[in-house]
Motif scaffolding. Structure first.
Motif, PDB file in Angstrom:
ATOM      1  N   UNK A   1      -0.854   6.321 -14.607  1.00 60.70           N
ATOM      2  CA  UNK A   1       0.190   5.981 -15.575  1.00 60.70           C
ATOM      3  C   UNK A   1       1.568   6.349 -15.035  1.00 60.70           C
ATOM      4  N   UNK A   2       1.672   7.543 -14.446  1.00 62.74           N
ATOM      5  CA  UNK A   2       2.942   7.970 -13.845  1.00 62.74           C
ATOM      6  C   UNK A   2       3.356   7.016 -12.732  1.00 62.74           C
ATOM      7  N   UNK A   3       2.360   6.592 -11.930  1.00 62.44           N
ATOM      8  CA  UNK A   3       2.646   5.678 -10.823  1.00 62.44           C
ATOM      9  C   UNK A   3       3.146   4.340 -11.341  1.00 62.44           C
ATOM     10  N   UNK A   4       2.560   3.849 -12.425  1.00 62.40           N
ATOM     11  CA  UNK A   4       3.005   2.587 -13.015  1.00 62.40           C
ATOM     12  C   UNK A   4       4.453   2.693 -13.496  1.00 62.40           C
ATOM     13  N   UNK A   5       4.775   3.803 -14.162  1.00 63.54           N
ATOM     14  CA  UNK A   5       6.147   3.990 -14.646  1.00 63.54           C
ATOM     15  C   UNK A   5       7.129   4.086 -13.483  1.00 63.54           C
ATOM     16  N   UNK A   6       6.727   4.732 -12.395  1.00 67.89           N
ATOM     17  CA  UNK A   6       7.583   4.829 -11.215  1.00 67.89           C
ATOM     18  C   UNK A   6       7.816   3.438 -10.606  1.00 67.89           C
ATOM     19  N   UNK A   7       6.730   2.675 -10.483  1.00 67.84           N
ATOM     20  CA  UNK A   7       6.847   1.333  -9.927  1.00 67.84           C
ATOM     21  C   UNK A   7       7.732   0.441 -10.792  1.00 67.84           C
ATOM     22  N   UNK A   8       7.573   0.555 -12.095  1.00 63.28           N
ATOM     23  CA  UNK A   8       8.375  -0.279 -12.986  1.00 63.28           C
ATOM     24  C   UNK A   8       9.858   0.049 -12.873  1.00 63.28           C
TER      25      UNK A   8
ATOM     26  N   UNK B   1       0.841  -1.202   0.000  1.00 64.52           N
ATOM     27  CA  UNK B   1       0.000   0.000   0.000  1.00 64.52           C
ATOM     28  C   UNK B   1       0.873   1.247   0.000  1.00 64.52           C
ATOM     29  N   UNK B   2       1.935   1.213   0.791  1.00 60.57           N
ATOM     30  CA  UNK B   2       2.868   2.345   0.800  1.00 60.57           C
ATOM     31  C   UNK B   2       3.560   2.479  -0.553  1.00 60.57           C
ATOM     32  N   UNK B   3       3.935   1.347  -1.148  1.00 57.27           N
ATOM     33  CA  UNK B   3       4.633   1.361  -2.434  1.00 57.27           C
ATOM     34  C   UNK B   3       3.799   2.005  -3.529  1.00 57.27           C
ATOM     35  N   UNK B   4       2.482   1.749  -3.532  1.00 59.99           N
ATOM     36  CA  UNK B   4       1.624   2.308  -4.583  1.00 59.99           C
ATOM     37  C   UNK B   4       1.053   3.673  -4.209  1.00 59.99           C
ATOM     38  N   UNK B   5       1.549   4.243  -3.112  1.00 59.44           N
ATOM     39  CA  UNK B   5       1.191   5.612  -2.769  1.00 59.44           C
ATOM     40  C   UNK B   5      -0.095   5.789  -2.000  1.00 59.44           C
ATOM     41  N   UNK B   6      -0.506   4.778  -1.232  1.00 60.43           N
ATOM     42  CA  UNK B   6      -1.723   4.874  -0.434  1.00 60.43           C
ATOM     43  C   UNK B   6      -1.372   4.934   1.051  1.00 60.43           C
ATOM     44  N   UNK B   7      -2.049   5.779   1.831  1.00 57.89           N
ATOM     45  CA  UNK B   7      -1.780   5.854   3.270  1.00 57.89           C
ATOM     46  C   UNK B   7      -2.196   4.576   3.983  1.00 57.89           C
TER      47      UNK B   7
ATOM     48  N   UNK C   1     -12.211   5.767  -7.329  1.00 60.60           N
ATOM     49  CA  UNK C   1     -11.834   4.872  -8.424  1.00 60.60           C
ATOM     50  C   UNK C   1     -10.333   4.735  -8.566  1.00 60.60           C
ATOM     51  N   UNK C   2      -9.617   5.855  -8.456  1.00 62.43           N
ATOM     52  CA  UNK C   2      -8.164   5.808  -8.566  1.00 62.43           C
ATOM     53  C   UNK C   2      -7.528   5.024  -7.434  1.00 62.43           C
ATOM     54  N   UNK C   3      -8.064   5.171  -6.224  1.00 62.57           N
ATOM     55  CA  UNK C   3      -7.544   4.414  -5.086  1.00 62.57           C
ATOM     56  C   UNK C   3      -7.792   2.917  -5.267  1.00 62.57           C
ATOM     57  N   UNK C   4      -8.960   2.566  -5.784  1.00 66.09           N
ATOM     58  CA  UNK C   4      -9.261   1.154  -6.026  1.00 66.09           C
ATOM     59  C   UNK C   4      -8.282   0.545  -7.018  1.00 66.09           C
ATOM     60  N   UNK C   5      -7.943   1.301  -8.065  1.00 70.12           N
ATOM     61  CA  UNK C   5      -7.002   0.781  -9.054  1.00 70.12           C
ATOM     62  C   UNK C   5      -5.620   0.593  -8.443  1.00 70.12           C
ATOM     63  N   UNK C   6      -5.207   1.489  -7.565  1.00 73.52           N
ATOM     64  CA  UNK C   6      -3.919   1.327  -6.889  1.00 73.52           C
ATOM     65  C   UNK C   6      -3.925   0.070  -6.014  1.00 73.52           C
ATOM     66  N   UNK C   7      -5.057  -0.178  -5.347  1.00 74.22           N
ATOM     67  CA  UNK C   7      -5.176  -1.400  -4.547  1.00 74.22           C
ATOM     68  C   UNK C   7      -5.089  -2.624  -5.456  1.00 74.22           C
ATOM     69  N   UNK C   8      -5.723  -2.547  -6.624  1.00 76.28           N
ATOM     70  CA  UNK C   8      -5.652  -3.653  -7.569  1.00 76.28           C
ATOM     71  C   UNK C   8      -4.230  -3.950  -7.994  1.00 76.28           C
ATOM     72  N   UNK C   9      -3.441  -2.906  -8.227  1.00 77.64           N
ATOM     73  CA  UNK C   9      -2.031  -3.094  -8.589  1.00 77.64           C
ATOM     74  C   UNK C   9      -1.273  -3.706  -7.416  1.00 77.64           C
ATOM     75  N   UNK C  10      -1.529  -3.194  -6.201  1.00 75.86           N
ATOM     76  CA  UNK C  10      -0.856  -3.736  -5.021  1.00 75.86           C
ATOM     77  C   UNK C  10      -1.170  -5.220  -4.849  1.00 75.86           C
ATOM     78  N   UNK C  11      -2.444  -5.598  -5.047  1.00 75.00           N
ATOM     79  CA  UNK C  11      -2.829  -7.009  -4.911  1.00 75.00           C
ATOM     80  C   UNK C  11      -2.096  -7.879  -5.937  1.00 75.00           C
ATOM     81  N   UNK C  12      -1.976  -7.367  -7.159  1.00 75.90           N
ATOM     82  CA  UNK C  12      -1.299  -8.132  -8.207  1.00 75.90           C
ATOM     83  C   UNK C  12       0.183  -8.319  -7.907  1.00 75.90           C
ATOM     84  N   UNK C  13       0.769  -7.401  -7.148  1.00 76.54           N
ATOM     85  CA  UNK C  13       2.198  -7.468  -6.837  1.00 76.54           C
ATOM     86  C   UNK C  13       2.488  -8.217  -5.540  1.00 76.54           C
TER      87      UNK C  13
END
Length: 361
Positions: A175-182, A119-125, A138-150
């Motif tokens: 999109x910026x967050x995805x590029x940062x994570x990658x 959660x911290x990695x994808x920028x969520x408190x 919606x944006x927070x849900x998508x970040x959670x979805x990415x966190x779950x996949x990782x």
């Protein structure tokens, strides 16, 4: 690495969704599948984790034929992100993220600890971990979805139009967050979208599919925009592809000149020229128009919005956009901390673009 070898998917009604696909996704890269509806891009993605099995051909993940692997075991080693996140509504955010580690036999405390890190990695408190999906944007849900996949640290991540259901501003942030994570994680990512702008923005390589499940072109974004393989690809990437291709040309040849500055909260005298107002960190706050009279210290209410900014060393498209969007005709250049370096004009940028065109012959 993911490799498609002569892969075809034919459904029971005779429809060919993917037709003899040969394609290699290099390890540690983002590859985007893009194309119109019904072109086979999502089917191609879902064959990688055996949500759909190919009718013929071979798909290899790290050299291993996926048909030789039990589907549930295969999927536990491949992260999967879908549109609108697909979160379990009855589970908290933390337990949603911990799903795959728990299925893989991790203890609950270890799985939740990993979930909190992600959660911290994808920028969520951290406090969002106790909430339920319905309580998130919606944006927070998508970040959670990415966190779950990782969560189980898979080497491969499949993303099926994950950002298409959010508004444009949130989408760009994701999109910026995805590029940062990658940049941090170096995953092998296959990303499906119908949006060519999204494809060229995040993809290291882009696969354009045409109807009938045929791969029309597979190339780097700059090459795709500069040299479409045929009329279909040229039409799909759009008539403004020349302008968008400037995103892949750095602005190092554009000489940044001085810009007149005034300080917010300080007294200023009238002037016949445009002046850029900055704060005490030299961050731009807006433009002071010629002839503007200010009684007392300069306040931001009298300033004109400043247009876009471009960071020194970034693309020439950013430099041109900054100049064109500025009320003064001066595009503001900033450093990595957002402090003003100087300014450029559209004439300067266009001269550099013309020089580049002539040098290419």
């Amino acid at each position: 690495m993911i490799e498609f070898r002569a892969v075809t998917k034919r459904f029971d009604d005779g429809t060919i969704a993917v037709n003899n696909l040969d394609l290699v996704v290099e390890a540690g890269t983002i590859t985007v599948f893009v194309g119109p509806s019904g072109c086979g891009k999502t089917t191609s993605l879902r064959m990688v984790n055996r949500m759909i099995d190919p009718s013929s051909g071979t798909i290899l993940v790290d050299g291993k034929d996926i048909l030789s692997v039990d589907p549930p075991m295969l999927r536990r080693g491949i992260g999967y992100v879908i549109q609108q996140a697909g979160l379990f509504p009855h589970r908290t955010v933390l337990d949603n993220v911990a799903t795959v580690p728990l299925l893989s036999g991790w203890s609950r405390s270890k799985a939740r600890g990993r979930a909190a890190e992600l959660l911290e990695l994808v920028g969520l408190p951290a406090e969002l971990g106790k909430r339920y999906p319905v309580q998130l944007s919606g944006g927070q849900q998508q970040r959670v979805g990415v966190a779950r996949a990782l969560a189980a640290d898979p080497p491969v991540l499949l993303m099926d139009e994950p950002f298409s259901a959010v508004d444009p501003v949130v989408r760009e942030g994701l999109q910026d967050e995805l590029l940062r994570l990658q940049a941090e994680l170096d995953k092998t990512i296959v990303f499906v979208t119908h949006d060519i702008d999204e494809a060229v923005r995040i993809g290291e390589k882009v696969a354009v599919f045409r109807e009938g499940g045929i791969l029309a072109q597979y190339d780097r974004p700059a090459e795709l925009l500069a040299r479409p393989a045929d009329d279909f690809v040229a039409h799909f990437v759009g008539k403004d592809r020349g302008y968008r291709s400037l995103s892949f040309v750095d602005a190092s040849g554009v000489e940044v000149g001085a810009v007149p500055l005034v300080q917010v909260s300080e007294a200023v005298e009238p002037s016949g020229e445009w002046r850029l107002a900055v704060d005490d960190r030299r961050h731009p706050r807006g433009w002071l128009a010629p002839g503007t009279t200010v009684d007392g210290p300069l306040v931001e209410d009298v300033l004109k919005p400043g247009g876009s900014l471009f960071e020194v060393g970034q693309s020439i498209r950013g430099a041109l956009d900054a100049a064109l969007s500025s009320p003064s005709g001066l595009g503001v250049a900033v450093d990595a901390e957002g402090a003003v370096v100087g300014a450029v004009t559209a004439t300067q940028v266009l001269a550099v673009i013309e020089g580049l065109r002539e040098s290419r012959g």
